[in-house]
Design a protein around this motif. Structure first.
Motif, short mmCIF file in Angstrom:
data_model
loop_
_atom_site.label_atom_id
_atom_site.label_comp_id
_atom_site.label_asym_id
_atom_site.label_seq_id
_atom_site.Cartn_x
_atom_site.Cartn_y
_atom_site.Cartn_z
N ALA A 33 0.84 -1.21 0.00
CA ALA A 33 0.00 0.00 0.00
C ALA A 33 0.87 1.25 0.00
CB ALA A 33 -0.93 0.00 1.21
N ILE A 34 1.94 1.24 0.78
CA ILE A 34 2.86 2.38 0.82
C ILE A 34 3.53 2.55 -0.54
CG2 ILE A 34 5.02 3.24 1.81
CD1 ILE A 34 4.09 1.96 4.47
N GLU A 35 3.96 1.46 -1.14
CA GLU A 35 4.59 1.54 -2.47
C GLU A 35 3.62 2.09 -3.50
OE1 GLU A 35 7.76 1.07 -3.92
OE2 GLU A 35 8.23 1.30 -1.79
N ASN A 36 2.36 1.68 -3.44
CA ASN A 36 1.35 2.21 -4.37
C ASN A 36 1.17 3.71 -4.19
OD1 ASN A 36 0.90 -0.27 -5.55
ND2 ASN A 36 -0.82 -0.77 -4.21
N THR A 43 4.26 9.92 -9.68
CA THR A 43 3.59 10.19 -10.96
C THR A 43 3.00 11.59 -10.97
OG1 THR A 43 3.06 7.85 -11.21
CG2 THR A 43 1.79 9.38 -12.53
N LYS A 44 2.34 11.95 -9.87
CA LYS A 44 1.70 13.28 -9.78
C LYS A 44 2.75 14.39 -9.76
CE LYS A 44 -1.00 16.10 -6.67
NZ LYS A 44 -0.69 16.47 -5.32
N GLU A 45 3.75 14.24 -8.90
CA GLU A 45 4.74 15.31 -8.73
C GLU A 45 5.63 15.49 -9.95
OE1 GLU A 45 5.02 17.51 -6.08
OE2 GLU A 45 3.09 16.61 -5.54
N LEU A 46 5.95 14.41 -10.65
CA LEU A 46 6.76 14.52 -11.87
C LEU A 46 5.91 14.82 -13.09
CD1 LEU A 46 9.40 11.65 -11.53
CD2 LEU A 46 9.78 14.11 -11.32
N ALA A 53 5.12 7.12 -17.77
CA ALA A 53 5.05 6.27 -16.58
C ALA A 53 5.34 4.81 -16.94
CB ALA A 53 3.67 6.39 -15.93
N GLN A 54 4.85 4.36 -18.07
CA GLN A 54 5.10 2.98 -18.49
C GLN A 54 6.58 2.73 -18.76
OE1 GLN A 54 2.47 2.41 -21.82
NE2 GLN A 54 0.79 1.71 -20.52
N ALA A 123 14.40 14.29 -14.05
CA ALA A 123 15.24 13.24 -13.46
C ALA A 123 15.95 13.76 -12.22
CB ALA A 123 16.25 12.74 -14.48
N SER A 124 16.41 15.01 -12.28
CA SER A 124 17.04 15.62 -11.11
C SER A 124 16.01 15.85 -10.00
CB SER A 124 17.68 16.95 -11.49
OG SER A 124 18.72 16.74 -12.41
N GLN A 125 14.82 16.22 -10.39
CA GLN A 125 13.74 16.50 -9.44
C GLN A 125 13.28 15.22 -8.73
OE1 GLN A 125 10.32 18.01 -11.52
NE2 GLN A 125 9.65 19.23 -9.78
N PHE A 126 13.45 14.07 -9.36
CA PHE A 126 12.97 12.80 -8.80
C PHE A 126 13.49 12.56 -7.39
CE2 PHE A 126 14.23 8.44 -7.85
CZ PHE A 126 12.98 7.86 -7.69
N PHE A 127 14.76 12.77 -7.15
CA PHE A 127 15.35 12.46 -5.85
C PHE A 127 14.80 13.36 -4.75
CE2 PHE A 127 18.41 10.96 -9.01
CZ PHE A 127 18.43 9.62 -8.67
#
Length: 146
Positions: A33-36, A43-46, A53-54, A123-127
């Protein structure tokens, strides 16, 4: 009497086993559930499109698997050292810095892979987004414990 003792020990062990398996299943459901939630948050933030996403999440899953392996090695859950690094220094103590260095190498490697899918800026924003999710999770845990 010996038979009754043997039977009671066997039943006790069986009950203990069932309880342990049940607890592990509950924990794995919570983890899933946490991973979901994490996937939805990323997905939302990026602002990932469905096509992005796929392509992004298989790479993310590889990254996540490597990071979990490193973290378990760092905390001593695994006897193996990270690739190319010794887990113990000469004094027999775990060299935490080597794990941190390996973690940084993995992040740099996956930043390049993420950039191929979603571009350099995201990609930089992901972390940062991943760290923000951890902080939200921690705050929620603190709120629930109060």
């Amino acid at each position: 009497m010996l038979r009754f003792r043997h039977l009671s020990i066997t039943l006790s062990m069986l009950l203990f086993y069932v309880l342990c398996v049940n607890a592990q299943q509950r924990d794995s459901k919570r983890f899933a559930a946490i991973e979901n939630e994490k996937v939805a948050y990323i997905t939302k933030e990026l602002n990932l499109s469905q096509a992005e996403a796929q392509r992004f999440f298989p790479v993310y899953n590889q990254y996540n698997k490597e990071m979990w392996a490193l973290k378990s090695e760092k905390t001593g859950s695994s006897a193996d050292a990270p690739r190319g690094a010794s887990s113990f220094n000469g004094s027999g103590r775990r060299d935490v810095l080597s794990y941190d260095a390996k973690e940084l190498e993995v992040k740099k490697e996956y930043r390049k892979k993420f950039a191929e899918v979603i571009g350099n800026s995201r990609a930089s924003q992901f972390f940062e987004i991943e760290q923000n999710f951890r902080e939200l999770l921690y705050k929620e845990l603190q709120r629930r414990n109060k």
